[in-house]
Write an enzyme that holds these catalytic residues in place. Structure first.
Site, PDB file in Angstrom:
ATOM      1  N   GLY A  83     -93.743  42.002  66.138  1.00 16.94           N
ATOM      2  CA  GLY A  83     -94.107  43.408  66.336  1.00 16.94           C
ATOM      3  C   GLY A  83     -94.233  43.788  67.803  1.00 16.94           C
ATOM      4  O   GLY A  83     -93.334  43.534  68.613  1.00 16.94           O
ATOM      5  N   ASP A 123    -103.272  45.911  55.913  1.00 14.39           N
ATOM      6  CA  ASP A 123    -102.421  46.864  56.597  1.00 14.39           C
ATOM      7  C   ASP A 123    -102.893  46.874  58.037  1.00 14.39           C
ATOM      8  O   ASP A 123    -104.097  46.806  58.308  1.00 14.39           O
ATOM      9  CB  ASP A 123    -102.541  48.260  55.962  1.00 14.39           C
ATOM     10  CG  ASP A 123    -101.299  49.096  56.258  1.00 14.39           C
ATOM     11  OD1 ASP A 123    -100.175  48.540  56.224  1.00 14.39           O
ATOM     12  OD2 ASP A 123    -101.430  50.302  56.532  1.00 14.39           O
ATOM     13  N   HIS A 173    -107.173  41.020  66.253  1.00 19.81           N
ATOM     14  CA  HIS A 173    -107.681  41.921  65.212  1.00 19.81           C
ATOM     15  C   HIS A 173    -107.640  41.222  63.852  1.00 19.81           C
ATOM     16  O   HIS A 173    -108.571  41.299  63.062  1.00 19.81           O
ATOM     17  CB  HIS A 173    -106.816  43.186  65.195  1.00 19.81           C
ATOM     18  CG  HIS A 173    -105.335  42.910  65.292  1.00 19.81           C
ATOM     19  ND1 HIS A 173    -104.781  42.211  66.350  1.00 19.81           N
ATOM     20  CD2 HIS A 173    -104.310  43.169  64.457  1.00 19.81           C
ATOM     21  CE1 HIS A 173    -103.488  42.092  66.172  1.00 19.81           C
ATOM     22  NE2 HIS A 173    -103.164  42.649  65.021  1.00 19.81           N
ATOM     23  N   ASN A 177     -94.570  39.988  55.109  1.00 23.13           N
ATOM     24  CA  ASN A 177     -94.449  39.678  56.529  1.00 23.13           C
ATOM     25  C   ASN A 177     -94.831  38.210  56.762  1.00 23.13           C
ATOM     26  O   ASN A 177     -95.996  37.839  56.667  1.00 23.13           O
ATOM     27  CB  ASN A 177     -95.376  40.634  57.313  1.00 23.13           C
ATOM     28  CG  ASN A 177     -95.267  40.467  58.808  1.00 23.13           C
ATOM     29  OD1 ASN A 177     -95.099  39.349  59.288  1.00 23.13           O
ATOM     30  ND2 ASN A 177     -95.365  41.563  59.522  1.00 23.13           N
TER      31      ASN A 177
END
Ligand code: ITT
Length: 196
Positions: free
Chosen positions: A150, A69, A177, A9
């Site tokens: 996203g 992840d 995050h 990504n």
């Protein structure tokens, strides 16, 4: 210091590279000559992050690296899309379709609470370390903004009134995050460098 980052990504690479101090350089999978998709078959971010970095280290001559992840968790949807965030609307992995699916499922839902979570798995000196960051916020009723990736167009982080997709990279990086998890990774790498 060079550290392999096991991801396909490019947005993650961009976000994390911009957070790192200049003494840490990311080696991308492209640079390591690995172009395949990395399997992520598990039901937790931790298990998938571990599987991703182990899969890549097994295939290249590097012994140290990390993966991450991440996902969007919505309590009103029993935690979905969660670990399935990347392909929530199907294997084609379309951000637009994923967003549409979430908005449709939340149409009649007044509870708009959500959070993003990133879990990083670092393999260092044959040992495994996990670092986690969470960003709480709210899901909008319509997408807004064209930055990021996203679910950014439908997520307003706590304390803000615009979506992640309406922010610059550095604005998103202040509260994200990913930043919270990466800061712990950077701390660890600096300590490890000092003691080794
Ligand atoms: P790698 O597995 O190759 O690292 P990926 O895109 O498949 O890349 P994940 O399996 O971790 O990554 O999926 C995370 C998905 O969660 C990602 O594709 C987005 O849909 C969503 N996501 C994660 N972090 C996000 C962020 O900061 N902003 C918006 N959406 C995010």
């Amino acid at each position: 210091m060079e550290v392999l980052f096991a991801t396909n990504n490019r947005h993650k690479v961009e976000e994390i590279q911009s957070l790192l101090t200049t003494d840490i350089r990311l080696i991308t999978l492209k640079e390591a000559g690995i172009l395949e998709d990395i399997p992520e078959p598990f039901e937790t971010l931790e298990d998938n992050a571990r599987a991703k970095i182990r899969y890549i280290l097994d295939r290249c001559s590097v012994s140290t690296g990390f993966s991450e992840d991440s996902g969007l968790f919505i309590p009103a949807l029993q935690g979905r899309p969660g670990v399935h965030s990347a392909h929530y609307a199907g294997p084609q992995r379309s951000d637009k379709d994923n967003i549409q699916k979430v908005l449709t499922e939340m149409k009649a839902t007044p509870d708009r609470d959500a959070f993003f979570q990133t879990t990083i798995c670092l393999i260092w000196d044959n040992k495994e370390y996990m670092f986690t960051g969470i960003c709480p916020g709210q899901i909008t009723s319509d997408p807004s903004g064209d930055q990021g990736f996203g679910y950014d167009p439908i997520f307003i982080p706590q304390g803000s009134n615009i979506t992640f997709a309406e922010m610059t990279l550095s604005e998103k990086n202040q509260v994200s995050h990913r930043k919270k998890a990466v800061l712990q990774l950077i701390d660890f790498l600096h300590q490890a460098k000092k003691s080794g």
